[in-house]
Each structure stands twice: as C-alpha cells, then as structure tokens.
Design an enzyme around this catalytic site. Structure first.
Site, PDB file in Angstrom:
ATOM      1  N   HIS A  82       0.854  -1.195   0.000  1.00 31.80           N
ATOM      2  CA  HIS A  82       0.000   0.000   0.000  1.00 31.80           C
ATOM      3  C   HIS A  82       0.882   1.234   0.000  1.00 31.80           C
ATOM      4  CE1 HIS A  82      -3.465   2.532   0.705  1.00 31.80           C
ATOM      5  NE2 HIS A  82      -2.696   3.224   1.513  1.00 31.80           N
ATOM      6  N   ASP A 161     -15.574   2.418   6.673  1.00 26.38           N
ATOM      7  CA  ASP A 161     -14.569   3.347   6.138  1.00 26.38           C
ATOM      8  C   ASP A 161     -15.122   4.108   4.937  1.00 26.38           C
ATOM      9  OD1 ASP A 161     -11.888   4.489   5.735  1.00 26.38           O
ATOM     10  OD2 ASP A 161     -12.039   3.385   3.856  1.00 26.38           O
ATOM     11  N   ARG A 168     -15.074  12.469   6.162  1.00 23.87           N
ATOM     12  CA  ARG A 168     -13.795  13.115   6.510  1.00 23.87           C
ATOM     13  C   ARG A 168     -13.349  14.065   5.409  1.00 23.87           C
ATOM     14  NH1 ARG A 168     -10.003   8.399   7.139  1.00 23.87           N
ATOM     15  NH2 ARG A 168      -8.412   9.995   7.429  1.00 23.87           N
ATOM     16  N   SER A 183      -8.437   3.595   8.609  1.00 25.26           N
ATOM     17  CA  SER A 183      -9.005   3.571   7.260  1.00 25.26           C
ATOM     18  C   SER A 183      -8.182   2.663   6.341  1.00 25.26           C
ATOM     19  CB  SER A 183      -9.035   5.017   6.741  1.00 25.26           C
ATOM     20  OG  SER A 183      -9.271   5.057   5.375  1.00 25.26           O
ATOM     21  N   LYS A 187      -9.002  -1.762   5.360  1.00 29.07           N
ATOM     22  CA  LYS A 187      -9.186  -2.245   3.985  1.00 29.07           C
ATOM     23  C   LYS A 187      -8.140  -3.287   3.634  1.00 29.07           C
ATOM     24  CE  LYS A 187      -9.323   2.035   2.759  1.00 29.07           C
ATOM     25  NZ  LYS A 187      -9.458   3.394   2.301  1.00 29.07           N
TER      26      LYS A 187
HETATM   27  N1  URA Z   1      -6.182   6.713   2.200  1.00 30.01           N
HETATM   28  C1  URA Z   1      -7.146   6.010   2.832  1.00 30.01           C
HETATM   29  O1  URA Z   1      -7.581   4.971   2.345  1.00 30.01           O
HETATM   30  N2  URA Z   1      -7.612   6.472   4.007  1.00 30.01           N
HETATM   31  C2  URA Z   1      -7.160   7.597   4.568  1.00 30.01           C
HETATM   32  O2  URA Z   1      -7.620   7.946   5.636  1.00 30.01           O
HETATM   33  C3  URA Z   1      -6.173   8.338   3.906  1.00 30.01           C
HETATM   34  C4  URA Z   1      -5.697   7.866   2.717  1.00 30.01           C
END
Ligand code: URA
Length: 443
Positions: A82, A161, A168, A183, A187
């Site tokens: 990621h 999320d 957000r 967040s 995932k």
């Molecule tokens: N990317 C995400 O998936 N979540 C965040 O909070 C910030 C960047």
C-alpha cells in the site's frame, strides 16, 4: 451510552474503550448515529488523537463492519503493498505482476485518485474493458487461478470506512494519523493478506509532507498491521518530484508497461525493486531483501513479469490489443509543450502543483463523483538534476479542454526551478520501518 457522551469524552481528551468505539462505529453504519454526530466525533479525534489501544480497536471495528476475504485455500503467503499516494505513483502496476511472477500471490484492493494524487483503479480502468468491480467471490477465483488480482473497494469491504472517508473528506478530518491508520489498515486487512509492505510518502507531493509526520504515520501503520498478526514493513520514500515521467492515467499505464518490458526508468525501477524485494522476502520466496530484489530483476529480464501483467489484463476483461498497439488509443484534442526560459540545471519540480494541474487537465478529480479523462495528463521531459538549455522542452501536457491550455502552460512552467549549480540530491528511499522502529534505509 450515548453518542453525545462519547463525543464529549473524546473532546475532553479521554481515551475510549473498545465497547465505546464499537457503539460509535456500528451506530454510524446502521444509521443510528447521524452524519453531524460522526463529524463532531471525527473532529474531536482529530484534535485529541488516539492511543495505540484505541487505534487498534478503531481499526478492528472498521474491519469488522464488513467481510474479510478468506484466502486460506490459496496456497502461499499472500502479500500486498500500500502506498499513501503521490504524483506519478504508478508503482503498483509494474510491482504486482513482478511479485506474482516470482510466485508470491498478490491480492490488491486499491483506491481512486483524489485531489492531487492519482489512484491505481483509475489507471487500470484506463485500459479499455478492464473490470475493477469484481465481487469478493470472483476476486478469490482470480487470485487462485493466476496469483494476482487488482480490484476496487467493494461494498462488502470495510463499509464503515467508505461512509466515514466521504465524511472526513468534507469535514477537514483526513490528515489525522489514527483515522488514516484505521481507514487504510481495515481495507488492507480485509483483503485476506498474510503480510504487507507499506510505502509512506514524504515531500511536497505527499499527503504527509513533513518527514516527522510521515515517520509517525509509518510507525502507526506498521504497529497496527503487526498487532493484527500480519508481518508488516514500511519504507518512507521521497515524493518531492513525480515518480517517473508520466502523470495521468493511460500514460502511466504505458510507462508501467515500458518498465515491465525492461526499460530502466531509474526512480520507478529503484522503488519497484525495493518494494518488490521486500514483498518476495515476506512471501518466503527469498531469504533476504537483496535476494528478493534479484528475483524481481530476473522476472523482468526473462519476460515473466510482463506476461503476468498481460494475463491479469485479459483475465479481468481488459483489451490487451491497446497494450500491444498503444497507437490505437485515442489521443487528446490538444497538447502543449512547455520550454525552458533559461539554461542550467533542474533543481526542483513541484509535484503538488503538477498533480493539481493534471486534475485541471482532466486526469484527476477534486470530488469523488468527478469524471476523469484517461487520456489527459503530463509527460515530463526533464527531472531534478538534468541539465537543460534555453528553449528545450520541460514537459508536454494533454487535454480535451481548450479553456485550460493557457493557465496549465503557465502552471507547468512554474513548477520547474532552474539553477546554475547541480542540486543536492535526496535519496529516494529514506528510511525503513518495522515493529522495532524507524531506521535509515541501507541495502
Ligand atoms: N487513504 C485512505 O484509504 N484512508 C485515509 O484515511 C487516507 C488515505
């Protein structure tokens, strides 16, 4: 328990128990807690932060708001990467097939670009026919069959999320380390992975421009992954200039394909090999980072990585003829080349401004529902450290929108700083992060 009580508690700086966080998050997903209450909670968390136990409990709640893909029937150690995102960051495109070609299954659930940063999903969808909207059962089938799958967040994955991120985004509560950790990690943990490599960007084109904040985010992400029993390592990497030469969706796909066919674009391949080497090591197909890097280089040289990419494109419905014959791809109605007004060395390139200009050209979105133009973007002709003569091209940009040509030309020209002395170069990979802390990167 009431939402008001818990908002007040967080506002006053107290920590919340797992039960209290469960009440807030499950209440928000079910609709019992309204957007305005969640907004207040998020702002309280933004200012007061969360300790490590809260961050883990928060992540757990986000994770369990949806399904967790069970990939236990797929043999091997499943590893993903990621990145916190940047400009020209197409690394997932060459990286995932390289690692899969080394025999490590790569199940990847990616996001779309937002603001100045691009997103892997938008790049993949620039390939005509490529389907990123697979169901979880189809996702499992593809990874079992070919050892690689790249999709978008489904409605089953971390729905808390999905709902909270949208909120957000419009309440100025994105840049908060525990909220980001919950967040991102919810995932990633829902993908069914066994291990994770993180690329945390720092510099002007990054989401966390300061090194100190990037390091704090990196450690929180690594600790959260480790806490959930996943071997997690991170690298803090420089995003003060775009990665590679291409910014935009289709042109980033093509630059990635060039890399998979063996072209050495130095910053792209340096980062791809380090992240890939770490993934191959965590996937138990190499005993050290160095050996992992060598394995990655071998599959590029021998063509297996490119073949894996083509296999994935075909399996996910993409039309490979555009990869093999890119001249077939539609071209933008307008293009402009920006040239240097003086000679010297390129000493800086403003990645943030180039990312924002590419959004203006049509390559990105400022709101989640904006439609993007896959052809639009910017191709750099020069990078930091290059020499340039007066009148030489610095970059060419592409768009269907005639109205933005002049302002984009002005913006692109301003992103380049030209000086008379060669600039001091920062390393691309600054630090390595594991459960024991952040240390300078040395191979
Ligand atoms: N990317 C995400 O998936 N979540 C965040 O909070 C910030 C960047």
């Amino acid at each position: 328990m009431t939402a008001v009580e818990l908002i007040r508690k967080k506002r006053e700086g107290a920590s919340l128990s797992p039960e209290e966080l469960h009440f807030i998050i499950s209440g928000y997903v079910s609709g019992a807690i309204a957007d305005y209450q969640m907004s207040a909670f998020l702002m309280a968390a933004f200012f007061r932060g969360m300790n490590a136990e809260e961050t883990n409990a928060f992540t757990r709640e986000m994770l369990h708001s949806g399904e967790i893909a069970d990939l236990s029937s797929v043999p091997g150690v499943k590893v993903d990467k990621h990145s916190t995102g940047g400009v020209g960051d197409k690394i997932s495109l060459p990286l995932a097939p390289i690692v899969a070609a080394c025999g490590v299954p790569v199940p990847m659930i990616s996001g779309r670009g937002l603001g100045h940063t691009g997103g892997t999903l938008d790049k993949l969808e620039a390939i005509p026919g490529f389907n990123t909207a697979l169901s979880i059962s189809e996702y499992k089938k593809v990874i079992a069959e070919i050892g690689i799958v790249m999709i978008g967040q489904t409605k089953e994955i971390a729905p808390a999320d999905k709902k909270m991120y949208a909120l957000r985004d419009v309440t100025a509560t994105v840049e908060c380390i525990p909220l980001i950790a919950g967040s991102i990690m919810s995932k990633k943990l829902a993908e069914g992975i066994d291990a994770l490599v993180l690329d945390i960007k720092t510099g002007r084109g990054a989401f966390m421009p300061s090194y100190e904040k990037a390091a704090e985010l990196a450690q929180t992400l690594v600790d959260t992954g480790t806490n959930f029993g996943k071997e997690t390592i991170g690298f803090i990497t420089d995003m003060s200039q775009p990665l590679g030469y291409a910014i935009g969706n289709w042109n980033e796909v093509m630059e990635s394909v060039d890399c998979l066919r063996g072209e050495n674009i130095p910053d792209i391949m340096e980062l791809t090999y380090i992240l890939g080497g770490a993934m191959v090591m965590l996937g138990k197909k190499a005993s050290s980072l160095k050996e992992g890097i060598d394995r990655c280089k071998d599959v590029v040289k021998g063509g297996a990585a490119y073949e894996k990419f083509v296999q994935m494109v075909k399996r996910q419905g993409g039309d490979v003829s555009f990869i093999e014959h890119p001249e077939k791809y539609p071209v933008s109605k307008f293009s402009r080349t920006v040239t240097a007004q003086e000679g010297g060395y390129v000493t800086a390139i403003d990645a943030l401004e180039l990312g924002l200009t590419s959004v203006q050209l049509g390559a990105g979105r400022m709101k989640v529902d904006d439609v993007i133009d896959p052809k639009a973007g910017i191709l750099l002709a020069k990078k930091i450290g290059d020499t340039v003569k007066n009148g030489e091209p610095l970059a060419t940009f592409f768009t269907d929108n005639k109205n933005v040509l002049d302002s984009a030309a002005e913006r692109v020209a301003k992103t380049f700083t030209i000086g008379s002395n060669p600039p001091k170069r920062n390393p691309l990979i600054l630090s390595q992060v594991d459960k024991n802390g952040v240390k300078p990167f040395v191979l």
